[in-house]
Design a protein around this motif. Sequence first.
Motif, PDB file in Angstrom:
ATOM      1  N   SER A   1       0.209 -21.213  -6.650  1.00 50.24           N
ATOM      2  CA  SER A   1       0.048 -20.155  -5.635  1.00 50.24           C
ATOM      3  C   SER A   1      -1.230 -19.355  -5.823  1.00 50.24           C
ATOM      4  O   SER A   1      -1.661 -18.654  -4.898  1.00 50.24           O
ATOM      5  N   GLY A   2      -1.843 -19.399  -6.981  1.00 49.31           N
ATOM      6  CA  GLY A   2      -3.056 -18.626  -7.222  1.00 49.31           C
ATOM      7  C   GLY A   2      -3.556 -18.827  -8.633  1.00 49.31           C
ATOM      8  O   GLY A   2      -2.983 -19.577  -9.427  1.00 49.31           O
ATOM      9  N   ASP A   3      -4.628 -18.137  -8.941  1.00 48.89           N
ATOM     10  CA  ASP A   3      -5.270 -18.263 -10.255  1.00 48.89           C
ATOM     11  C   ASP A   3      -4.889 -17.069 -11.119  1.00 48.89           C
ATOM     12  O   ASP A   3      -5.272 -15.931 -10.807  1.00 48.89           O
ATOM     13  N   PRO A   4      -4.165 -17.265 -12.230  1.00 46.89           N
ATOM     14  CA  PRO A   4      -3.816 -16.144 -13.115  1.00 46.89           C
ATOM     15  C   PRO A   4      -5.021 -15.513 -13.796  1.00 46.89           C
ATOM     16  O   PRO A   4      -4.913 -14.409 -14.345  1.00 46.89           O
ATOM     17  N   LEU A   5      -6.156 -16.189 -13.755  1.00 44.88           N
ATOM     18  CA  LEU A   5      -7.367 -15.670 -14.393  1.00 44.88           C
ATOM     19  C   LEU A   5      -8.285 -14.959 -13.411  1.00 44.88           C
ATOM     20  O   LEU A   5      -9.397 -14.566 -13.779  1.00 44.88           O
TER      21      LEU A   5
ATOM     22  N   PRO B   1     -17.420  -7.042 -21.280  1.00 41.66           N
ATOM     23  CA  PRO B   1     -18.425  -7.783 -22.061  1.00 41.66           C
ATOM     24  C   PRO B   1     -17.853  -9.002 -22.775  1.00 41.66           C
ATOM     25  O   PRO B   1     -18.576  -9.950 -23.051  1.00 41.66           O
ATOM     26  N   ASN B   2     -16.550  -8.969 -23.077  1.00 43.60           N
ATOM     27  CA  ASN B   2     -15.908 -10.107 -23.750  1.00 43.60           C
ATOM     28  C   ASN B   2     -15.060 -10.908 -22.766  1.00 43.60           C
ATOM     29  O   ASN B   2     -13.956 -11.341 -23.095  1.00 43.60           O
ATOM     30  N   LYS B   3     -15.593 -11.103 -21.555  1.00 39.99           N
ATOM     31  CA  LYS B   3     -14.838 -11.789 -20.512  1.00 39.99           C
ATOM     32  C   LYS B   3     -14.427 -13.187 -20.958  1.00 39.99           C
ATOM     33  O   LYS B   3     -13.284 -13.612 -20.748  1.00 39.99           O
ATOM     34  N   ALA B   4     -15.317 -13.919 -21.575  1.00 38.62           N
ATOM     35  CA  ALA B   4     -15.010 -15.295 -21.968  1.00 38.62           C
ATOM     36  C   ALA B   4     -13.876 -15.335 -22.980  1.00 38.62           C
ATOM     37  O   ALA B   4     -12.976 -16.187 -22.901  1.00 38.62           O
TER      38      ALA B   4
ATOM     39  N   ARG C   1      -6.022 -15.649 -22.609  1.00 38.50           N
ATOM     40  CA  ARG C   1      -4.951 -15.786 -21.618  1.00 38.50           C
ATOM     41  C   ARG C   1      -4.651 -17.254 -21.339  1.00 38.50           C
ATOM     42  O   ARG C   1      -3.493 -17.616 -21.094  1.00 38.50           O
ATOM     43  N   THR C   2      -5.669 -18.080 -21.355  1.00 43.35           N
ATOM     44  CA  THR C   2      -5.434 -19.511 -21.145  1.00 43.35           C
ATOM     45  C   THR C   2      -4.523 -20.082 -22.223  1.00 43.35           C
ATOM     46  O   THR C   2      -3.586 -20.845 -21.936  1.00 43.35           O
TER      47      THR C   2
END
Length: 505
Positions: A30-34, A43-46, A52-53
Amino acid sequence: MASFIIRRLIASIFVLFAATFLMYILTALSGDPLEDLRQGNAPNKAELIEARTKLLNLDVAPPLRYFLWLGGIFRGDFGVSIQNQPVNALLSNAITSTLTLVTTATIVAIVLGLIVGIVSALRQYTGFDYGVTLMSFLFFSLPIFWVAVLLKQYGAIQINNWLAEPTISVPVIAGISIVTGLIWMSLLGGRWRRRLTVFAVSALATAAVATFFSVTQWFADPSIGIVVFSFLALGIAVGVTAISTGLANRKALYASLIVAAIGIALYFPMLNYILNGMTMWFFLVLAALSVIVSGAIGWFMGAPDRAPVVRTTAIVGFLVAGLIALDKYMSYWAAYSNSSRVRGRPIATVGASTPGLGGNFWVQGIDLFTHLLLPTIAIILISFAGYTRYSRASLLEVMNQDYIRTARAKGLTGRTVVVRHAFRNALIPITTIIAFDVGAIIGGAVITETVFGWTGMGRLFIDGLNAHDPNPVMAFFIVTGALAVLFNLIADLVYAALDPRIKVG
């Protein structure tokens, strides 16, 4: 019967497997959890995306991820939410809140729907029947979210304003009296002279009671009192006996009157001593004792046919004890309403409890009642309409059967024909409706909880869908699906209990 239950459970498990697989895939796609992390500027997006992955196993294809989730279910673990909160803890809090709301609403709707539907069938094509039919179709057609909003406006905001000075105006008293008179007149029926007499008596009695409530401002500090309690207790004894066994059964009548007399004698000791310092477990023990002692009185007085007498006295004892508990709750109403947290507006519109209220068992009970009141009424109005129509149609169909005419030809009383013969068989289709409605009511509670701000299963489901988080959604789906399966199994067993011709096996 054991083999039947086992077969049904095995079949239900396979149905749940298929349903949960489809639901999990649909939720996962239904969508992207990220999405929120990808659009963020952290700044620490990655690192957050990677964490979370791994947390939700997003690097695994949805069909395979379902089996990882299923393995956790077998261990009793519903996984974690997108906020890294255990879904087990979220589900435990949510299901308690929702079941409190849904159970209360369902029981009241079933009881009221059956009573009104049966009376409507027995008074077919009368003013009462037409009025019930009109109200049923009206409630059935109303969307629940609109009903909930109206209840918040007129059942809470306006009522709270009125409770500041709870006097009833003369036009309102006149209107209530006329409506009450019309209801009783159409309910009792008969010739026009009798109808007009019933209308006049009921209208005058209602006007007198409403005037008393207005003059004394009873709603600001309500109570029952020993005089009214005595009349109500004796009335319960006579009324329950009339419905359960008939007043011709003198043993049941005398036993019920003895139970009512014991309740009257215990009125002051219960209110002033025994019910002080109450806890939930002690409350449940007293409720059980009231039923056991009342049933024992019926057993000693009911020989040789004890079963109907025991049933009657147990019901009378439970209702009389409930009146005493209600009066105790009323004694704390003023303290609750005038507390610093409530501030004279006791009918709640949002939430399941008042934050920081405190208080004893009775104050907490009143707080729960005031928060349950409006969402319960919203669910009741919608469910009540269906139960009323189904019970009316079912009883009318049964009353036209040959065995009912035979029972009347044998000289059985109308009460015996309706209660012992017609009512039992009329419950068979109603049982099916109730079994199917349980899951639907919990699903419908999503809307009610959203409008009234209840943190229950509805909030868990909506938050999971908005975040594209399958674990909370699946927890909601597992509970509703399991309840639907369970109540359908119970319905099959109830069929066999109601109709001996049905064999479970």
